[in-house]
Write a protein that holds these residues in place. Structure first.
Motif, short mmCIF file in Angstrom:
data_model
loop_
_atom_site.label_atom_id
_atom_site.label_comp_id
_atom_site.label_asym_id
_atom_site.label_seq_id
_atom_site.Cartn_x
_atom_site.Cartn_y
_atom_site.Cartn_z
N ILE A 31 2.29 30.91 -3.95
CA ILE A 31 1.22 31.58 -2.77
C ILE A 31 0.28 32.01 -4.00
O ILE A 31 -1.04 31.35 -4.28
CB ILE A 31 1.45 32.70 -2.73
CG1 ILE A 31 2.01 31.50 -1.47
CG2 ILE A 31 0.33 33.50 -2.04
CD1 ILE A 31 3.07 33.07 -0.41
N LEU A 56 -5.79 28.03 0.93
CA LEU A 56 -5.42 29.42 1.57
C LEU A 56 -6.56 28.91 2.50
O LEU A 56 -5.72 29.90 3.81
CB LEU A 56 -5.48 30.21 0.58
CG LEU A 56 -4.13 30.38 -0.35
CD1 LEU A 56 -4.62 31.76 -1.22
CD2 LEU A 56 -2.84 30.64 -0.29
N THR A 102 -0.06 34.36 4.35
CA THR A 102 0.45 34.63 3.49
C THR A 102 1.90 34.84 3.44
O THR A 102 2.98 35.01 3.59
CB THR A 102 -0.18 35.28 2.19
OG1 THR A 102 -0.76 36.88 2.60
CG2 THR A 102 -1.50 34.59 1.39
#
Length: 91
Positions: free
Chosen positions: A53, A29, A39
């Motif tokens: 995610i 991430l 995101t």
């Protein structure tokens, strides 16, 4: 076969129960954010679902399909995202 998954910070590891050997997921991430993929953007452009995610945030295993998408977005190879770490006892 059972897999054990542990997460520490931005790195998570997955190992086969009793083996000590692990697959280590590097800061995926963080790498996405550095490449301009928030995101929100990932979900809005339907690159990754909210569920994927959440898996990344929780340090849970991801599929090879997800690794393929990540490699495309980050212009990298799977080995840039994951690594094999043998057990510390040399078993």
């Amino acid at each position: 076969m059972f897999l054990i998954l542990t997460g520490v910070g931005n790195t998570c590891t997955m190992s086969e129960e009793g083996s000590g050997a692990m697959i280590v997921y590097n800061d995926i991430l963080g790498r996405l954010a550095a490449a301009g993929w928030s995101t929100y953007r990932l979900q809005k452009e339907k690159m990754l679902s909210n569920g994927v995610i959440m898996q990344l945030r929780a340090g849970k295993p991801i599929t090879t399909t997800t690794i393929n998408v990540l490699c495309r977005l980050l212009e990298c190879q799977p080995g840039d995202l994951i690594a094999y770490s043998p057990d510390e006892q040399g078993e």
